[in-house]
Design a protein around this motif. Structure first.
Motif: not given
Ligand SMILES: [Zn+2]
Length: 245
Positions: A194-213
């Motif tokens: 937000l301050e300086h410009g750039g690319i914010w890229h989130l990645y993940g795995h739905s199965w892992e998010i589910d397993q980890l709660g």
């Protein structure tokens, strides 16, 4: 270009729980790319053709993630060609539209793999190189910013060291290492964008998010970055056509 502020997300392995991710993104005006193998990770199920089509129809992107989710560098050339090309062809057949992006399985690739991905007709490929907010990157080595996963701190340092990401390492050691959770880290890096410009890229795995709660953490993270003035929300392929690569 320097003040480009972009948010993109990507989700690997094509698990049916990706539909829950899509719902979270949809309600927040966020975009994303789903990287789908033909046979799921550890033989798991993958999204049905009807789901792949409806995700594409509403503006999400489907990218390729090999046929059988094996790491590519150790395979013979013949196997590599099959893993990279057949996946694209099969997905395109199912979707009735072009598959532009590829994602390296287990984050593993080398020069030979990149060559095959290019030859197969992909426009770019995503890696798992973390903590990047740069607007310049190689098309076949698209980095990411954070993973929806509670990594311990040594993992970030190793990841940056391997990628020889000096600016990322300095940024991490001076600014980011005091943030304990991936959500706090993600927020801090988003603030830098937000301050300086750039690319914010989130990645993940739905199965892992589910397993980890960690669905509540993901929701908090997505809430934080959504509906911001001056920020463009795109898929990975769209990012590639915007960024100077
Ligand atoms: Zn994967």
């Amino acid at each position: 270009m320097q003040h480009l502020k972009v948010v993109t997300t990507s989700w690997d392995d094509g698990d049916p729980r990706d539909l829950r991710i899509a719902e979270l993104l949809r309600h927040r005006g966020l975009m994303g790319t789903f990287y789908v193998p033909i046979t799921g990770y550890l033989g798991g199920k993958t999204l049905a053709t009807a789901d792949l089509r409806s995700l594409t129809f509403e503006g999400f992107e489907i990218g390729a993630h090999t046929v059988s989710h094996r790491s590519l560098p150790a395979l013979s050339l013949k196997e590599q060609v099959h893993e990279v090309r057949a996946c694209k062809q099969m997905l395109e057949q199912r979707l009735g539209s072009k598959v532009r992006m590829f994602c390296y399985t287990n984050g593993c690739y080398d020069g030979r793999v990149i060559r095959e991905v290019k030859k197969a007709g992909y426009e770019g490929a995503r890696t798992v190189r973390m903590l990047s907010v740069k607007t310049r990157f190689a098309a076949y080595e698209m980095p990411v910013t954070v993973q929806a996963y509670p990594h311990d701190k040594s993992r970030y340092r190793r990841n940056l060291g391997r990628a020889r990401n000096i600016s990322g390492l300095v940024n991490y050691l001076t600014e980011l290492r005091r943030f304990d959770s991936w959500v706090e880290l993600g927020k801090r890096l988003f603030n830098q964008v937000l301050e300086h410009g750039g690319i914010w890229h989130l990645y993940g795995h739905s199965w892992e998010i589910d397993q980890l709660g960690i669905w509540p953490d993901l929701t908090e993270m997505l809430d934080y970055v959504s509906r911001r003035d001056g920020v463009t929300y795109v898929t990975n392929a769209r990012l590639l056509s915007m960024a100077s690569v």
